[in-house]
Design a protein around this motif. Structure first.
Motif, PDB file in Angstrom:
ATOM      1  N   UNK A 213       5.841   6.749   0.572  1.00 33.00           N
ATOM      2  CA  UNK A 213       4.794   7.416  -0.202  1.00 33.00           C
ATOM      3  C   UNK A 213       3.712   6.396  -0.522  1.00 33.00           C
ATOM      4  N   UNK A 214       2.439   6.803  -0.543  1.00 32.60           N
ATOM      5  CA  UNK A 214       1.367   5.872  -0.905  1.00 32.60           C
ATOM      6  C   UNK A 214       1.526   5.401  -2.342  1.00 32.60           C
ATOM      7  N   UNK A 215       1.238   4.154  -2.581  1.00 33.79           N
ATOM      8  CA  UNK A 215       1.218   3.629  -3.945  1.00 33.79           C
ATOM      9  C   UNK A 215      -0.206   3.849  -4.451  1.00 33.79           C
ATOM     10  N   UNK A 216      -0.369   4.862  -5.284  1.00 35.90           N
ATOM     11  CA  UNK A 216      -1.703   5.252  -5.721  1.00 35.90           C
ATOM     12  C   UNK A 216      -2.196   4.294  -6.797  1.00 35.90           C
ATOM     13  N   UNK A 217      -3.035   3.360  -6.386  1.00 35.60           N
ATOM     14  CA  UNK A 217      -3.509   2.330  -7.298  1.00 35.60           C
ATOM     15  C   UNK A 217      -5.025   2.262  -7.259  1.00 35.60           C
ATOM     16  N   UNK A 218      -5.573   1.154  -7.745  1.00 30.79           N
ATOM     17  CA  UNK A 218      -7.015   0.959  -7.780  1.00 30.79           C
ATOM     18  C   UNK A 218      -7.606   0.999  -6.370  1.00 30.79           C
ATOM     19  N   UNK A 219      -8.638   1.813  -6.162  1.00 31.69           N
ATOM     20  CA  UNK A 219      -9.203   1.980  -4.823  1.00 31.69           C
ATOM     21  C   UNK A 219      -9.820   0.686  -4.296  1.00 31.69           C
TER      22      UNK A 219
ATOM     23  N   UNK B 167     -13.238 -10.266   6.220  1.00 25.25           N
ATOM     24  CA  UNK B 167     -13.458 -10.640   4.828  1.00 25.25           C
ATOM     25  C   UNK B 167     -14.009  -9.445   4.068  1.00 25.25           C
ATOM     26  N   UNK B 168     -13.392  -9.077   2.928  1.00 27.53           N
ATOM     27  CA  UNK B 168     -13.890  -7.943   2.143  1.00 27.53           C
ATOM     28  C   UNK B 168     -15.299  -8.214   1.627  1.00 27.53           C
ATOM     29  N   UNK B 169     -16.105  -7.177   1.436  1.00 24.90           N
ATOM     30  CA  UNK B 169     -17.445  -7.352   0.849  1.00 24.90           C
ATOM     31  C   UNK B 169     -17.349  -8.025  -0.515  1.00 24.90           C
ATOM     32  N   UNK B 170     -18.411  -8.722  -0.869  1.00 25.78           N
ATOM     33  CA  UNK B 170     -18.421  -9.447  -2.146  1.00 25.78           C
ATOM     34  C   UNK B 170     -18.077  -8.552  -3.326  1.00 25.78           C
ATOM     35  N   UNK B 171     -18.535  -7.305  -3.276  1.00 23.54           N
ATOM     36  CA  UNK B 171     -18.320  -6.390  -4.402  1.00 23.54           C
ATOM     37  C   UNK B 171     -16.843  -6.138  -4.656  1.00 23.54           C
ATOM     38  N   UNK B 172     -15.993  -6.262  -3.630  1.00 26.99           N
ATOM     39  CA  UNK B 172     -14.567  -6.028  -3.803  1.00 26.99           C
ATOM     40  C   UNK B 172     -13.844  -7.266  -4.306  1.00 26.99           C
TER      41      UNK B 172
ATOM     42  N   UNK C  41       0.819  -1.213   0.000  1.00 32.55           N
ATOM     43  CA  UNK C  41       0.000   0.000   0.000  1.00 32.55           C
ATOM     44  C   UNK C  41       0.852   1.261   0.000  1.00 32.55           C
ATOM     45  N   UNK C  42       2.069   1.157   0.518  1.00 34.09           N
ATOM     46  CA  UNK C  42       3.009   2.272   0.505  1.00 34.09           C
ATOM     47  C   UNK C  42       4.377   1.757   0.073  1.00 34.09           C
ATOM     48  N   UNK C  43       5.215   2.666  -0.383  1.00 27.02           N
ATOM     49  CA  UNK C  43       6.548   2.301  -0.860  1.00 27.02           C
ATOM     50  C   UNK C  43       7.601   3.023  -0.035  1.00 27.02           C
ATOM     51  N   UNK C  44       8.623   2.295   0.395  1.00 30.76           N
ATOM     52  CA  UNK C  44       9.706   2.888   1.178  1.00 30.76           C
ATOM     53  C   UNK C  44      10.646   3.620   0.231  1.00 30.76           C
ATOM     54  N   UNK C  45      10.911   4.898   0.515  1.00 23.51           N
ATOM     55  CA  UNK C  45      11.766   5.708  -0.350  1.00 23.51           C
ATOM     56  C   UNK C  45      13.202   5.766   0.159  1.00 23.51           C
ATOM     57  N   UNK C  46      13.368   5.793   1.467  1.00 21.84           N
ATOM     58  CA  UNK C  46      14.698   5.934   2.050  1.00 21.84           C
ATOM     59  C   UNK C  46      14.570   6.526   3.436  1.00 21.84           C
ATOM     60  N   UNK C  47      15.628   7.148   3.920  1.00 17.00           N
ATOM     61  CA  UNK C  47      15.617   7.764   5.244  1.00 17.00           C
ATOM     62  C   UNK C  47      15.871   9.262   5.129  1.00 17.00           C
ATOM     63  N   UNK C  48      15.413  10.000   6.116  1.00 13.31           N
ATOM     64  CA  UNK C  48      15.617  11.443   6.129  1.00 13.31           C
ATOM     65  C   UNK C  48      15.554  11.974   7.541  1.00 13.31           C
ATOM     66  N   UNK C  49      15.872  13.234   7.704  1.00 14.65           N
ATOM     67  CA  UNK C  49      15.847  13.873   9.020  1.00 14.65           C
ATOM     68  C   UNK C  49      14.542  14.623   9.228  1.00 14.65           C
ATOM     69  N   UNK C  50      13.983  14.472  10.412  1.00 10.30           N
ATOM     70  CA  UNK C  50      12.764  15.182  10.783  1.00 10.30           C
ATOM     71  C   UNK C  50      12.914  15.661  12.222  1.00 10.30           C
ATOM     72  N   UNK C  51      11.891  16.324  12.727  1.00  8.85           N
ATOM     73  CA  UNK C  51      11.938  16.847  14.090  1.00  8.85           C
ATOM     74  C   UNK C  51      12.124  15.731  15.113  1.00  8.85           C
ATOM     75  N   UNK C  52      11.631  14.530  14.780  1.00 10.18           N
ATOM     76  CA  UNK C  52      11.722  13.408  15.724  1.00 10.18           C
ATOM     77  C   UNK C  52      13.002  12.607  15.519  1.00 10.18           C
ATOM     78  N   UNK C  53      13.880  13.056  14.614  1.00 13.23           N
ATOM     79  CA  UNK C  53      15.131  12.351  14.357  1.00 13.23           C
ATOM     80  C   UNK C  53      15.156  11.753  12.964  1.00 13.23           C
TER      81      UNK C  53
END
Length: 217
Positions: A120-126, A140-145, A102-114
């Motif tokens: 980033x979300x993998x924008x695919x079929x809802x 169990x997902x609904x039948x429609x899915x 559902x998401x993709x790991x890009x790497x590491x970076x610095x933020x306020x928490x260290x």
């Protein structure tokens, strides 16, 4: 407070969308056969540009005014801020979402928490996203899915007794007799259809019409 997979995923999407308004991206390249420089203009989200283009982040920052990776991508602090959960809970959910694609790991970076892991979300079929979120919750997902095709009684041929054959795939047969287990006839029929990625257009009428054709009503 226990939060659902849907709530946590929405926190990821909200944090991501906040810093990813689409930008115009101009890419130029020299044409050896022509003195004219070729230019390609596209519109894309900054996180997608930084994650999927060959050009480096520094050049994108300098020429395209694309946000810094630490601001563009999502980390546990963002998710905790949007959902109100702890950093540890946010990290755990990010790992779960990554394991489901559902998401993709890009790497590491610095933020306020260290130093943080950036995603980033993998924008695919809802529908695919919702199915995976249900699976993460152990539901169990609904039948429609799940279903890939909606069917009607007219697509099934009576082959004797309480059995019917799907006209589009003769290997698919269903039995509309009363089940031995403590379940309704309708759910018994629907369960057989689900095994083949099928869902009745009208569950109640579907079962009734086939049982009537088989003289079971």
């Amino acid at each position: 407070m226990t939060r659902s997979a849907f709530e946590m995923y929405q926190a990821v999407r909200a944090a991501s969308d906040e810093h990813n308004a689409p930008v115009i991206y101009v890419e130029s390249a020299e044409d050896l056969d022509s003195p004219v420089e070729r230019m390609t203009i596209s519109v894309a989200r900054p996180d997608v540009l930084l994650d999927e283009t060959d050009i480096g982040p520094n050049e994108l920052l300098r020429k395209q005014e694309v946000g810094h990776p630490d601001k563009v991508f999502v980390h546990a602090g963002d998710v905790a801020r949007y959902s109100g959960c702890s950093l540890e809970t946010a990290r755990n959910w990010l790992k779960k979402f990554e394991s489901k694609g559902l998401i993709k790991h890009h790497g590491s970076g610095d933020a306020e928490v260290g130093t943080v892991a950036l995603y980033r979300p993998v924008l695919e079929d809802q529908e695919d996203i919702n199915t995976k979120l249900y699976e993460l919750e152990g539901r169990r997902p609904p039948d429609q899915l799940i279903a890939t095709e909606t069917v009607t009684p007219g697509q099934f041929d009576h082959i004797g007794g309480s059995r019917f054959k799907f006209e589009d795939d003769e290997s698919v047969t269903i039995d509309v007799s009363k089940p031995e287990k403590s379940t309704t006839i309708q759910e018994h029929v629907n369960s057989q259809l689900r095994q083949h990625g099928l869902i009745p257009s009208s569950p109640k009428n579907f079962t009734y019409d086939l049982r009537k054709e088989a003289d079971l009503i």
